[in-house]
Write a protein that holds these residues in place. Structure first.
Motif: not given
Length: 205
Positions: A62-72
């Motif tokens: 994944p991309s960092q942006t994708e992961v962080e958005a999903t985390i939130q």
């Protein structure tokens, strides 16, 4: 005590069964998979989850942006990454998934918090029901306090996996399914088998 991760969850009932059976981690697949879910689904089926239960998001390259958005959006506590790993630091701990073939590189990286050993991918990463060659790995070379074991685990073989690896966590997905759906009886049986083996190990120490 070896902890339990039930992965590939997609319904409220399966989440409740896993929690009531003693699971410590719940896994939700955001990569392409028959078990793929959305962050909104995860949020919905994990409402009022006990704070002691950790939610793990599973990703592939994944991309960092994708992961962080999903985390939130999903309220994740950890992320499990298969394929290409991230170079960036995330806001939650990382489980690095490694596919075991004939040889295994020593766990030397400090960029992630946990290591998961899994079978080589087939059509999808993980959840394929295949057991990797345990003998290809020397448990003495692993940091067992941050080791997850996956790959074809079932209620019938999980005790042997715990005995061999002494991992922090055992991780199951297809091994607690029937016809591609989570089987609540198998989830309960898997958790019970882990508890029984843990009790035996503690008695023999």
């Amino acid at each position: 005590m070896t902890q339990i991760k039930i992965c590939g969850l997609s319904t409220r009932k399966a989440v409740e069964t896993a929690v009531n059976s003693g699971a410590d981690y719940l896994g939700f697949v955001f990569a392409k998979s028959p078990r793929q879910v959305t962050p909104a689904q995860v949020h919905e089926i994990t409402l009022d989850l006990p704070t002691s239960i950790k939610k793990v998001g599973v990703f592939v390259s994944p991309s960092q942006t994708e992961v962080e958005a999903t985390i939130q959006a999903a309220g994740l506590d950890l992320v499990q990454i298969h394929g290409e790993q991230l170079s960036e630091v995330l806001s939650v701990p990382i489980i690095r998934a490694v596919s075991i073939r004939k040889s295994y590189p020593l766990f030397e990286s400090e960029s992630e918090d946990y290591l998961l050993l899994d079978a080589p991918p087939t059509k999808y990463m993980g959840g394929n029901g295949e057991v990797f060659d345990w003998q290809a790995v020397n448990p003495a070379e692993l940091q067992q306090e941050r080791l997850f074991i996956a790959g074809g685990l079932t209620p019938e073989n999980v005790a042997a996996a715990i005995h061999y690896f002494q991992p922090l966590v055992v991780d199951v997905s297809s091994g607690v399914e029937t016809d591609g759906e989570k089987d609540h009886k198998k989830i309960t049986a898997f958790c019970q088998a882990v508890k029984e083996e843990t009790d035996v190990s503690a008695t023999n120490e």
